[in-house]
Scaffold this active site. Structure first.
Site, PDB file in Angstrom:
ATOM      1  N   LYS A  96      48.348  31.736  34.602  1.00 34.33           N
ATOM      2  CA  LYS A  96      47.234  32.046  35.509  1.00 34.33           C
ATOM      3  C   LYS A  96      46.125  31.006  35.369  1.00 34.33           C
ATOM      4  CE  LYS A  96      48.306  36.959  35.404  1.00 34.33           C
ATOM      5  NZ  LYS A  96      48.082  38.259  34.807  1.00 34.33           N
ATOM      6  N   GLN A 113      44.031  41.308  30.903  1.00 30.43           N
ATOM      7  CA  GLN A 113      45.496  41.278  30.829  1.00 30.43           C
ATOM      8  C   GLN A 113      46.017  42.544  30.147  1.00 30.43           C
ATOM      9  OE1 GLN A 113      47.535  38.785  32.187  1.00 30.43           O
ATOM     10  NE2 GLN A 113      49.176  40.219  31.674  1.00 30.43           N
ATOM     11  N   ASP A 123      42.405  41.833  40.103  1.00 31.82           N
ATOM     12  CA  ASP A 123      43.722  42.465  40.209  1.00 31.82           C
ATOM     13  C   ASP A 123      43.789  43.546  41.283  1.00 31.82           C
ATOM     14  OD1 ASP A 123      45.725  41.439  38.601  1.00 31.82           O
ATOM     15  OD2 ASP A 123      44.974  42.420  36.792  1.00 31.82           O
TER      16      ASP A 123
END
Ligand code: NAP
Length: 302
Positions: free
Chosen positions: A69, A113, A136
């Site tokens: 990422k 995460q 997200d």
């Protein structure tokens, strides 16, 4: 253990695939280049999109995902920051970091995460992220925004799938779509997005009684189960578009999907491979979300 290769699958391997292979790698590269172009335009106005990733503990898979990422965001010209906290981090320390990032105007997207180490409350952390910085799209506010059709960051995997469908020339309007799986990160938001795109949507799960019949009716099939080739090629409707989200690691390291690929490719009009289908799109859509969050933070709505 090796998966059982059915007679249909053997025949299909001999014949070779008939379907259009939806190349997620190529589409993701296209998305990245669009984002890079938009980021250059924003930079010309003094805005540099910033993505901050928070990683807690030493889960090796998380380390790999976060590295990917960060690499992507640097390549498209974003400001990319990682906070790596130790495994003994407390809930209060993590919440304080999230509050600090919420207040930092250089941070447009925050991603924590998952999974977090045992003892940390994931839901409380996700809820603490400012919904306007929720890269997200997992914050309950944004889940609600999706369900009532107002703009906001969308979960990356289903958002990437919508883009793949478009690339494959598949308009969901009026089609029967079957989503197998009802997780919060894939199945449920996928169903909402297909509904928003005017498909007639069915969601199947582990208690669905006749999965082959459900699959046989679907013009669009999205399999997000996590079980090696559970969906047999012979179940697939002729001419269907098949999206395989599954990522199942076999002994020896080979990655396979939830759909019996070779046999399904004989019947489908288009199909995503595993790997190289949905996976690259998930990463690319995180960039799109961050870009949109930066735009929304600095530019008046048009
Ligand atoms: P999950 O949270 O474990 O959900 C799996 C779903 O499959 C559940 O809803 C479960 O039903 C359903 N299911 C299990 N066995 C079934 C069966 N025999 N028949 C029908 N449905 C069944 O998984 P997830 O996080 O959504 O991920 C699914 C897969 O996609 C995994 O392989 C994951 O690695 C992969 N994935 C890939 C990406 C990517 O970027 N490529 C992103 C995310 C996930 P119940 O709800 O009834 O238990």
């Amino acid at each position: 253990m090796h998966p059982v290769v059915t007679a249909a699958a053997r025949l299909a391997i001999l014949r070779g695939p008939m379907a259009q292979i939806i190349d997620g790698k190529a589409v993701a590269a296209q998305v990245r280049s669009e984002v890079a172009k938009a980021a250059r335009e924003l930079a010309g106005r003094g805005i540099v999109p910033g993505l901050t990733v928070v990683r807690v503990g030493d889960d090796p898979a998380s380390a790999v995902y976060v590295r990917g990422k960060r690499k992507d965001s640097e390549e498209v010209g974003f400001r990319s920051v990682e906070h790596h906290l130790g495994v003994t981090t407390t809930q209060i320390e993590l919440m304080e970091l999230v509050a600090q990032l919420n207040a930092d105007p250089a941070v447009h997207g925050i991603l924590v995460q998952l999974p977090l180490p045992k003892g940390l409350d994931e839901r409380a952390v996700l809820e603490a992220i400012d919904p306007r910085k929720d890269a997200d799209g997992f914050h309950p506010y944004n889940v609600g925004a999706l369900s009532i059709g107002i703009p906001g960051p969308r979960p990356c995997t289903p958002a990437g799938i919508m883009r793949l469908l478009k690339t494959a020339g598949c308009d969901p309007r009026g089609k029967r779509a079957l989503v197998i799986g009802r997780s919060n990160i894939v199945g449920k938001p996928m169903a909402m997005m297909l509904l928003e795109a005017h498909a007639t949507v069915t969601v199947a799960h582990s208690r669905t009684t006749d999965l082959p019949a459900e699959v046989g009716r679907a013009d669009i099939l999205v399999a997000a189960i996590g079980k090696t080739e559970l969906v047999k090629g012979t179940w697939v409707k002729e001419g269907a578009v098949v999206i395989d989200v599954g990522m199942n690691r076999l002994q020896g390291g080979k990655l396979v999907g939830d759909v019996e690929y070779a046999a399904a490719a004989q019947r489908a009009r288009a199909i995503t491979p595993v790997p190289g289908g949905v996976g690259p799109m998930t990463r690319a859509m995180l960039l799109v979300n961050t870009l949109e969050l930066a735009r929304a933070a600095h530019l008046p709505a048009t």
